[in-house]
Scaffold this motif. Structure first.
Motif, mmCIF file in Angstrom:
data_model
loop_
_atom_site.group_PDB
_atom_site.id
_atom_site.type_symbol
_atom_site.label_atom_id
_atom_site.label_comp_id
_atom_site.label_asym_id
_atom_site.label_seq_id
_atom_site.Cartn_x
_atom_site.Cartn_y
_atom_site.Cartn_z
ATOM 1 N N TYR A 55 -2.382 -7.789 4.820
ATOM 2 C CA TYR A 55 -1.858 -6.394 4.842
ATOM 3 C C TYR A 55 -2.677 -5.614 5.836
ATOM 4 O O TYR A 55 -2.522 -4.608 6.663
ATOM 5 C CB TYR A 55 -1.732 -5.747 3.518
ATOM 6 C CG TYR A 55 -0.195 -5.926 2.953
ATOM 7 C CD1 TYR A 55 0.706 -4.850 3.246
ATOM 8 C CD2 TYR A 55 -0.019 -6.679 1.862
ATOM 9 C CE1 TYR A 55 1.847 -5.106 2.693
ATOM 10 C CE2 TYR A 55 1.213 -6.668 1.536
ATOM 11 C CZ TYR A 55 2.213 -6.099 1.942
ATOM 12 O OH TYR A 55 3.339 -6.095 1.131
ATOM 13 N N TYR A 61 -4.206 -13.627 -3.696
ATOM 14 C CA TYR A 61 -4.570 -12.150 -3.721
ATOM 15 C C TYR A 61 -5.464 -11.820 -2.457
ATOM 16 O O TYR A 61 -5.107 -11.014 -1.662
ATOM 17 C CB TYR A 61 -5.170 -11.758 -5.097
ATOM 18 C CG TYR A 61 -4.069 -11.424 -6.077
ATOM 19 C CD1 TYR A 61 -3.139 -10.224 -5.776
ATOM 20 C CD2 TYR A 61 -4.212 -11.820 -7.298
ATOM 21 C CE1 TYR A 61 -2.511 -9.734 -6.874
ATOM 22 C CE2 TYR A 61 -3.599 -11.662 -8.353
ATOM 23 C CZ TYR A 61 -2.577 -10.693 -8.092
ATOM 24 O OH TYR A 61 -1.618 -10.083 -9.141
ATOM 25 N N THR A 62 -6.443 -12.590 -2.338
ATOM 26 C CA THR A 62 -7.311 -12.317 -1.181
ATOM 27 C C THR A 62 -6.596 -12.369 0.252
ATOM 28 O O THR A 62 -6.811 -11.525 1.075
ATOM 29 C CB THR A 62 -8.478 -13.275 -1.250
ATOM 30 O OG1 THR A 62 -9.043 -13.146 -2.643
ATOM 31 C CG2 THR A 62 -9.669 -12.881 -0.128
ATOM 32 N N HIS A 97 -3.308 -1.321 0.437
ATOM 33 C CA HIS A 97 -2.843 -1.752 1.590
ATOM 34 C C HIS A 97 -1.024 -1.839 1.674
ATOM 35 O O HIS A 97 -0.373 -1.570 2.573
ATOM 36 C CB HIS A 97 -3.118 -3.150 1.910
ATOM 37 C CG HIS A 97 -4.716 -3.173 2.272
ATOM 38 N ND1 HIS A 97 -4.859 -2.519 3.390
ATOM 39 C CD2 HIS A 97 -5.681 -3.594 1.750
ATOM 40 C CE1 HIS A 97 -6.174 -2.518 3.593
ATOM 41 N NE2 HIS A 97 -6.977 -3.177 2.644
ATOM 42 N N TRP A 109 -6.579 -3.240 -4.330
ATOM 43 C CA TRP A 109 -6.621 -3.361 -3.029
ATOM 44 C C TRP A 109 -5.340 -3.615 -2.135
ATOM 45 O O TRP A 109 -4.911 -3.155 -1.366
ATOM 46 C CB TRP A 109 -7.748 -4.125 -2.497
ATOM 47 C CG TRP A 109 -9.105 -3.475 -2.471
ATOM 48 C CD1 TRP A 109 -10.029 -3.544 -3.166
ATOM 49 C CD2 TRP A 109 -9.384 -2.486 -1.512
ATOM 50 N NE1 TRP A 109 -11.079 -2.643 -2.962
ATOM 51 C CE2 TRP A 109 -10.916 -2.156 -1.766
ATOM 52 C CE3 TRP A 109 -8.858 -1.783 -0.398
ATOM 53 C CZ2 TRP A 109 -11.544 -1.061 -1.003
ATOM 54 C CZ3 TRP A 109 -9.509 -0.994 0.442
ATOM 55 C CH2 TRP A 109 -10.860 -0.544 0.161
ATOM 56 N N LEU A 110 -4.695 -4.553 -3.087
ATOM 57 C CA LEU A 110 -3.213 -5.194 -2.491
ATOM 58 C C LEU A 110 -2.172 -3.937 -2.558
ATOM 59 O O LEU A 110 -1.732 -3.612 -1.525
ATOM 60 C CB LEU A 110 -2.857 -6.315 -3.295
ATOM 61 C CG LEU A 110 -1.427 -6.885 -2.942
ATOM 62 C CD1 LEU A 110 -1.732 -7.189 -1.248
ATOM 63 C CD2 LEU A 110 -1.118 -8.273 -3.717
ATOM 64 N N ILE A 166 -4.291 -9.394 0.687
ATOM 65 C CA ILE A 166 -5.059 -8.359 1.221
ATOM 66 C C ILE A 166 -5.471 -8.543 2.722
ATOM 67 O O ILE A 166 -5.321 -7.315 3.394
ATOM 68 C CB ILE A 166 -6.314 -8.058 0.302
ATOM 69 C CG1 ILE A 166 -5.943 -7.666 -0.957
ATOM 70 C CG2 ILE A 166 -7.245 -7.291 0.898
ATOM 71 C CD1 ILE A 166 -7.097 -7.915 -2.137
ATOM 72 N N GLU A 167 -5.941 -9.426 3.254
ATOM 73 C CA GLU A 167 -6.253 -9.534 4.547
ATOM 74 C C GLU A 167 -4.972 -9.470 5.481
ATOM 75 O O GLU A 167 -4.950 -8.910 6.533
ATOM 76 C CB GLU A 167 -6.777 -11.019 4.701
ATOM 77 C CG GLU A 167 -7.189 -11.368 6.184
ATOM 78 C CD GLU A 167 -5.935 -12.126 6.867
ATOM 79 O OE1 GLU A 167 -5.793 -12.189 8.168
ATOM 80 O OE2 GLU A 167 -5.199 -12.817 6.291
ATOM 81 N N LEU A 218 -8.800 -6.615 -7.150
ATOM 82 C CA LEU A 218 -7.810 -7.309 -6.053
ATOM 83 C C LEU A 218 -6.539 -6.696 -6.100
ATOM 84 O O LEU A 218 -5.747 -6.516 -5.167
ATOM 85 C CB LEU A 218 -7.641 -8.967 -6.677
ATOM 86 C CG LEU A 218 -8.676 -9.662 -6.252
ATOM 87 C CD1 LEU A 218 -8.723 -11.122 -7.060
ATOM 88 C CD2 LEU A 218 -8.889 -9.848 -4.973
#
Length: 169
Positions: free
Chosen positions: A149, A142-143, A25, A21-22, A146-147, A18
């Motif tokens: 960004y 966190y999820t 982005h 990926w953050l 990510i979405e 997580l």
């Protein structure tokens, strides 16, 4: 300055995945803004939209603050938003600069990391959802980030293409 973007690990544990990926982005948005002048960063996409790369960076500073400070810790100190203009992050002027916006964004990212450090992914936020009245887990935050960004990096790609034709993932 060249923005380094490292691909997230293919087999990391959940938290590392997580965070990877953050961070990827976050660096993608910085990369989309790299090498542009303040005037170019203020260039809107297509009328009537006023969306700009500078506005996206200011917005993501506000979003980092909103989720990792306001929602997660309960501290409500907006970055750009005011009661009079809740979307002030997007409403920049010629006096607003990349230097200030980038520094503010990076400070909010650092704050986000500090606020999340040491918390379990199942840790619950201090602020609850307006829709359900339930708190958010750090995993959900966190999820969602990510979405957030990923969506705005798509906008950033289109904005950069309008400015100088540069595209990329």
């Amino acid at each position: 300055m060249t923005t380094e973007r490292t691909e997230p690990a293919l087999n990391a544990g959940e938290r590392a995945m997580l965070e990877g990926w953050l961070d990827y982005h976050r660096r993608t948005l910085a990369w989309k803004c790299e090498g542009l002048t303040d005037a170019q960063l203020r260039t809107a996409s297509v009328p009537p939209s006023g969306l700009t790369l500078l506005g996206l960076v200011r917005h993501m500073a506000e979003v980092e603050n909103g989720w990792f400070t306001h929602v997660l810790t309960g501290v409500d100190e907006p970055v750009y938003a005011t009661e009079e203009d809740p979307d002030a992050d997007f409403h920049h002027t010629d006096a607003d600069t990349w230097e200030e916006a980038h520094a503010t964004w990076q400070a909010e990212i650092a704050s986000a990391r500090r606020n999340a450090a040491g918390l379990d992914l199942d840790a619950l936020s201090k602020t609850v959802s307006r829709r359900t009245g339930e708190p958010f887990s750090l995993r959900w935050i966190y999820t969602h980030m990510i979405e957030e960004y990923a969506r705005h990096n798509g906008h950033a790609d289109l904005l950069r293409e309008v400015i100088d034709g540069r595209t990329g993932d």
